[in-house]
Design a protein around this motif. Structure first.
Motif, PDB file in Angstrom:
ATOM      1  N   HIS A   1       7.933  -9.871  -2.445  1.00  0.00           N
ATOM      2  CA  HIS A   1       6.812  -8.982  -2.175  1.00  0.00           C
ATOM      3  C   HIS A   1       7.023  -7.629  -2.837  1.00  0.00           C
ATOM      4  O   HIS A   1       8.110  -7.329  -3.356  1.00  0.00           O
ATOM      5  CB  HIS A   1       6.631  -8.807  -0.656  1.00  0.00           C
ATOM      6  CG  HIS A   1       7.845  -8.246   0.030  1.00  0.00           C
ATOM      7  ND1 HIS A   1       8.053  -6.900   0.220  1.00  0.00           N
ATOM      8  CD2 HIS A   1       8.938  -8.860   0.568  1.00  0.00           C
ATOM      9  CE1 HIS A   1       9.198  -6.703   0.843  1.00  0.00           C
ATOM     10  NE2 HIS A   1       9.771  -7.881   1.064  1.00  0.00           N
ATOM     11  N   ARG A   2       6.000  -6.826  -2.820  1.00  0.00           N
ATOM     12  CA  ARG A   2       6.067  -5.445  -3.301  1.00  0.00           C
ATOM     13  C   ARG A   2       6.395  -4.511  -2.131  1.00  0.00           C
ATOM     14  O   ARG A   2       6.547  -4.962  -0.994  1.00  0.00           O
ATOM     15  CB  ARG A   2       4.730  -5.052  -3.936  1.00  0.00           C
ATOM     16  CG  ARG A   2       4.343  -5.860  -5.197  1.00  0.00           C
ATOM     17  CD  ARG A   2       5.149  -5.456  -6.395  1.00  0.00           C
ATOM     18  NE  ARG A   2       4.711  -6.132  -7.606  1.00  0.00           N
ATOM     19  CZ  ARG A   2       4.316  -5.513  -8.722  1.00  0.00           C
ATOM     20  NH1 ARG A   2       4.320  -4.200  -8.785  1.00  0.00           N
ATOM     21  NH2 ARG A   2       3.954  -6.197  -9.782  1.00  0.00           N
TER      22      ARG A   2
ATOM     23  N   ILE B   1       0.669  -1.721  -1.508  1.00  0.00           N
ATOM     24  CA  ILE B   1      -0.467  -2.098  -2.354  1.00  0.00           C
ATOM     25  C   ILE B   1      -1.396  -0.904  -2.506  1.00  0.00           C
ATOM     26  O   ILE B   1      -1.585  -0.116  -1.579  1.00  0.00           O
ATOM     27  CB  ILE B   1      -1.241  -3.316  -1.797  1.00  0.00           C
ATOM     28  CG1 ILE B   1      -1.571  -3.129  -0.319  1.00  0.00           C
ATOM     29  CG2 ILE B   1      -0.447  -4.588  -1.998  1.00  0.00           C
ATOM     30  CD1 ILE B   1      -2.412  -4.261   0.264  1.00  0.00           C
ATOM     31  N   ASP B   2      -1.932  -0.775  -3.709  1.00  0.00           N
ATOM     32  CA  ASP B   2      -2.848   0.318  -4.054  1.00  0.00           C
ATOM     33  C   ASP B   2      -2.235   1.670  -3.687  1.00  0.00           C
ATOM     34  O   ASP B   2      -1.126   1.957  -4.091  1.00  0.00           O
ATOM     35  CB  ASP B   2      -4.215   0.078  -3.405  1.00  0.00           C
ATOM     36  CG  ASP B   2      -4.896  -1.161  -3.982  1.00  0.00           C
ATOM     37  OD1 ASP B   2      -4.724  -1.409  -5.197  1.00  0.00           O
ATOM     38  OD2 ASP B   2      -5.567  -1.886  -3.231  1.00  0.00           O
ATOM     39  N   GLN B   3      -2.940   2.464  -2.895  1.00  0.00           N
ATOM     40  CA  GLN B   3      -2.445   3.808  -2.591  1.00  0.00           C
ATOM     41  C   GLN B   3      -1.624   3.872  -1.305  1.00  0.00           C
ATOM     42  O   GLN B   3      -1.259   4.956  -0.852  1.00  0.00           O
ATOM     43  CB  GLN B   3      -3.634   4.780  -2.491  1.00  0.00           C
ATOM     44  CG  GLN B   3      -4.519   4.797  -3.727  1.00  0.00           C
ATOM     45  CD  GLN B   3      -3.738   4.967  -5.022  1.00  0.00           C
ATOM     46  OE1 GLN B   3      -2.903   5.869  -5.127  1.00  0.00           O
ATOM     47  NE2 GLN B   3      -4.007   4.135  -6.019  1.00  0.00           N
ATOM     48  N   THR B   4      -1.354   2.724  -0.718  1.00  0.00           N
ATOM     49  CA  THR B   4      -0.524   2.690   0.494  1.00  0.00           C
ATOM     50  C   THR B   4       0.933   2.785   0.080  1.00  0.00           C
ATOM     51  O   THR B   4       1.517   1.822  -0.408  1.00  0.00           O
ATOM     52  CB  THR B   4      -0.767   1.384   1.281  1.00  0.00           C
ATOM     53  OG1 THR B   4      -2.158   1.275   1.591  1.00  0.00           O
ATOM     54  CG2 THR B   4       0.049   1.369   2.563  1.00  0.00           C
ATOM     55  N   GLU B   5       1.524   3.943   0.252  1.00  0.00           N
ATOM     56  CA  GLU B   5       2.864   4.207  -0.258  1.00  0.00           C
ATOM     57  C   GLU B   5       3.886   4.511   0.830  1.00  0.00           C
ATOM     58  O   GLU B   5       5.048   4.779   0.534  1.00  0.00           O
ATOM     59  CB  GLU B   5       2.817   5.358  -1.265  1.00  0.00           C
ATOM     60  CG  GLU B   5       1.942   5.046  -2.483  1.00  0.00           C
ATOM     61  CD  GLU B   5       1.969   6.146  -3.515  1.00  0.00           C
ATOM     62  OE1 GLU B   5       2.612   7.193  -3.247  1.00  0.00           O
ATOM     63  OE2 GLU B   5       1.366   5.973  -4.584  1.00  0.00           O
TER      64      GLU B   5
ATOM     65  N   ALA C   1       1.913  -2.541  -5.828  1.00  0.00           N
ATOM     66  CA  ALA C   1       1.015  -3.348  -6.653  1.00  0.00           C
ATOM     67  C   ALA C   1      -0.360  -2.695  -6.621  1.00  0.00           C
ATOM     68  O   ALA C   1      -0.911  -2.477  -5.532  1.00  0.00           O
ATOM     69  CB  ALA C   1       0.936  -4.773  -6.128  1.00  0.00           C
ATOM     70  N   ILE C   2      -0.875  -2.357  -7.780  1.00  0.00           N
ATOM     71  CA  ILE C   2      -2.219  -1.778  -7.868  1.00  0.00           C
ATOM     72  C   ILE C   2      -3.187  -2.928  -8.149  1.00  0.00           C
ATOM     73  O   ILE C   2      -3.191  -3.509  -9.240  1.00  0.00           O
ATOM     74  CB  ILE C   2      -2.302  -0.711  -8.980  1.00  0.00           C
ATOM     75  CG1 ILE C   2      -1.174   0.326  -8.800  1.00  0.00           C
ATOM     76  CG2 ILE C   2      -3.671  -0.051  -8.964  1.00  0.00           C
ATOM     77  CD1 ILE C   2      -1.170   1.034  -7.474  1.00  0.00           C
TER      78      ILE C   2
ATOM     79  N   ARG D   1       3.923  -3.807 -13.887  1.00  0.00           N
ATOM     80  CA  ARG D   1       5.375  -3.899 -13.995  1.00  0.00           C
ATOM     81  C   ARG D   1       5.988  -2.614 -14.535  1.00  0.00           C
ATOM     82  O   ARG D   1       7.211  -2.485 -14.566  1.00  0.00           O
ATOM     83  CB  ARG D   1       5.768  -5.065 -14.918  1.00  0.00           C
ATOM     84  CG  ARG D   1       5.465  -6.448 -14.360  1.00  0.00           C
ATOM     85  CD  ARG D   1       6.085  -7.526 -15.213  1.00  0.00           C
ATOM     86  NE  ARG D   1       5.522  -7.590 -16.551  1.00  0.00           N
ATOM     87  CZ  ARG D   1       4.507  -8.371 -16.905  1.00  0.00           C
ATOM     88  NH1 ARG D   1       3.938  -9.150 -16.008  1.00  0.00           N
ATOM     89  NH2 ARG D   1       4.057  -8.375 -18.142  1.00  0.00           N
ATOM     90  N   GLU D   2       5.136  -1.674 -14.972  1.00  0.00           N
ATOM     91  CA  GLU D   2       5.659  -0.502 -15.663  1.00  0.00           C
ATOM     92  C   GLU D   2       5.184   0.834 -15.100  1.00  0.00           C
ATOM     93  O   GLU D   2       5.945   1.809 -15.111  1.00  0.00           O
ATOM     94  CB  GLU D   2       5.260  -0.581 -17.152  1.00  0.00           C
ATOM     95  CG  GLU D   2       5.819  -1.812 -17.867  1.00  0.00           C
ATOM     96  CD  GLU D   2       5.211  -2.015 -19.242  1.00  0.00           C
ATOM     97  OE1 GLU D   2       4.237  -1.287 -19.577  1.00  0.00           O
ATOM     98  OE2 GLU D   2       5.695  -2.886 -19.988  1.00  0.00           O
ATOM     99  N   ILE D   3       3.948   0.908 -14.611  1.00  0.00           N
ATOM    100  CA  ILE D   3       3.372   2.202 -14.246  1.00  0.00           C
ATOM    101  C   ILE D   3       3.711   2.639 -12.827  1.00  0.00           C
ATOM    102  O   ILE D   3       4.184   3.769 -12.630  1.00  0.00           O
ATOM    103  CB  ILE D   3       1.843   2.184 -14.479  1.00  0.00           C
ATOM    104  CG1 ILE D   3       1.560   2.078 -15.984  1.00  0.00           C
ATOM    105  CG2 ILE D   3       1.194   3.431 -13.889  1.00  0.00           C
ATOM    106  CD1 ILE D   3       0.090   1.981 -16.336  1.00  0.00           C
ATOM    107  N   PRO D   4       3.487   1.804 -11.792  1.00  0.00           N
ATOM    108  CA  PRO D   4       3.862   2.286 -10.452  1.00  0.00           C
ATOM    109  C   PRO D   4       5.348   2.628 -10.407  1.00  0.00           C
ATOM    110  O   PRO D   4       6.181   1.857 -10.890  1.00  0.00           O
ATOM    111  CB  PRO D   4       3.530   1.088  -9.544  1.00  0.00           C
ATOM    112  CG  PRO D   4       2.505   0.311 -10.308  1.00  0.00           C
ATOM    113  CD  PRO D   4       2.893   0.459 -11.746  1.00  0.00           C
ATOM    114  N   PRO D   5       5.701   3.776  -9.868  1.00  0.00           N
ATOM    115  CA  PRO D   5       7.107   4.193  -9.884  1.00  0.00           C
ATOM    116  C   PRO D   5       7.994   3.290  -9.038  1.00  0.00           C
ATOM    117  O   PRO D   5       7.568   2.772  -7.999  1.00  0.00           O
ATOM    118  CB  PRO D   5       7.062   5.605  -9.313  1.00  0.00           C
ATOM    119  CG  PRO D   5       5.796   5.666  -8.516  1.00  0.00           C
ATOM    120  CD  PRO D   5       4.832   4.778  -9.228  1.00  0.00           C
ATOM    121  N   LEU D   6       9.211   3.104  -9.510  1.00  0.00           N
ATOM    122  CA  LEU D   6      10.201   2.340  -8.751  1.00  0.00           C
ATOM    123  C   LEU D   6      10.727   3.193  -7.601  1.00  0.00           C
ATOM    124  O   LEU D   6      11.045   4.370  -7.783  1.00  0.00           O
ATOM    125  CB  LEU D   6      11.351   1.921  -9.663  1.00  0.00           C
ATOM    126  CG  LEU D   6      11.043   0.787 -10.631  1.00  0.00           C
ATOM    127  CD1 LEU D   6      12.018   0.796 -11.794  1.00  0.00           C
ATOM    128  CD2 LEU D   6      11.089  -0.557  -9.906  1.00  0.00           C
TER     129      LEU D   6
END
Length: 333
Positions: free
Chosen positions: A138-139, A142-146, A173-174, A184-189
């Motif tokens: 899983h991530r 999702i979206d703006q839920t951080e 995951a957006i 795989r690249e834009i959302p920060p780790l």
């Protein structure tokens, strides 16, 4: 019946669509004996209504190998998991991380994180159907839920259904606006989220995934979590795994050489072309996974060019691997 003794999931190669097929996994197995290998995601529809053999057949040498399923219907997942166990897989993994729109239309993948109780129901149905491990990938959101609370509560709910192994791709995951590649690249780790999960759920097996490329990074993560799953780096630079058995599993056997890996693949390819050639299997279906074997060596470009030569590939001679290796040696200063 004696239970199969399997290595730990300390190291694994991620399920990757169009990449980690059975030929890729056999190739990776020549490099590392103990690292866990995962199938591409297989949808429940493909197993409930489709050609099960085409989707599930694999070589015995691939063990330990896990089947990743995509789906959201508990009954279909239970049927599919049972088929996976019957075919000999060592683990069933549920995909709760893929953000592609095609997967979302099937109401599974990362969008399932918004429905943790449904995921728990799916896990329970699969666990009731099989005796092998059922795990979830899983991530962290999702979206703006951080908020960390989101992934913590997701894991807690799914754990209530008996899941004890969670593979955490440490990015959000957006679901709208980004392609799978961009996801795989834009959302920060946020590796710390996976570390916190291990602290909050110390009895669970927590594996971390996302952007990991070196043994130094693996060593760092293993100070905080139970295992590391490699993705694209393992595919593009597969020989990085050559020392994993010794470094992470205490295997005393010598690590393979690149030449030994190539030599081992020749009889495999010969057998596959003999058995599957009538079904349309081409040499390139296997050799395409091997282009990165010489990554970082002088002459690697020559190796890739030889393995990509359309005329040579059309001839269907597996000895092309050895020719490519010879070309590399000749082009090395």
């Amino acid at each position: 019946m004696t239970a199969k003794i399997l290595p730990s999931r300390r190291l694994s190669v991620a399920p990757m669509m169009d990449w980690t097929d059975r030929h890729c996994r056999v190739f990776h197995r020549q490099i590392t004996r103990h690292t866990w290998l995962y199938t591409e995601m297989v949808t429940t529809g493909a197993l409930v209504y489709g050609d099960v053999e085409r989707h599930l057949r694999f070589s015995e040498e691939e063990h330990p190998v896990a089947l990743q399923l995509g789906g959201s219907d508990p009954a279909d997942l239970a049927v599919s998991a049972k088929k996976g166990q019957d075919w000999g897989y060592d683990e069933i993994n549920l995909n709760c991380g893929c953000p592609s729109e095609r997967v979302q239309k099937g109401a599974f993948g990362a969008c399932l994180m918004a429905e943790p109780q449904l995921v728990a129901d799916c896990v329970k149905a699969m666990r009731d159907a099989v005796t092998i491990d059922v795990t979830v990938k899983h991530r962290i959101g999702i979206d703006q839920t951080e908020s960390y609370d989101f992934v913590r509560d997701f894991v807690g709910t799914v754990a209530d259904a008996g899941c004890r192994t969670f593979i955490v791709h440490a990015r959000n995951a957006i679901l709208k606006g980004l392609s799978p590649k961009e996801n795989r690249e834009i959302p920060p780790l946020k590796y710390e989220y996976a570390y916190r999960l291990k602290r909050d759920f110390p009895d669970f097996e927590i594996l971390i995934n996302g952007g990991i490329k070196t043994e130094a990074e693996i060593d760092l993560h293993l100070q905080h979590v139970d295992g590391v799953m490699l993705g694209r780096e393992a595919y593009h630079n597969p020989f990085m795994m050559a020392g994993f058995d010794q470094r992470y599993y205490g295997d005393t056997a010598e690590r393979p050489t690149r030449e030994q890996v190539l030599a081992a693949m020749v009889p495999y390819i010969e057998a596959q072309l003999k058995n599957e050639g009538g079904r349309g299997l081409k040499l390139n279906s296997i050799t395409r996974h091997m282009l990165g074997l010489m990554q970082g060596l002088p002459g690697a470009k020559s190796f890739r060019q030889t393995l990509s030569d359309s005329k040579k590939l059309a001839a269907g001679d597996p000895r092309l691997l050895l020719e490519a290796a010879a070309r590399l040696r000749l082009s090395t200063p």
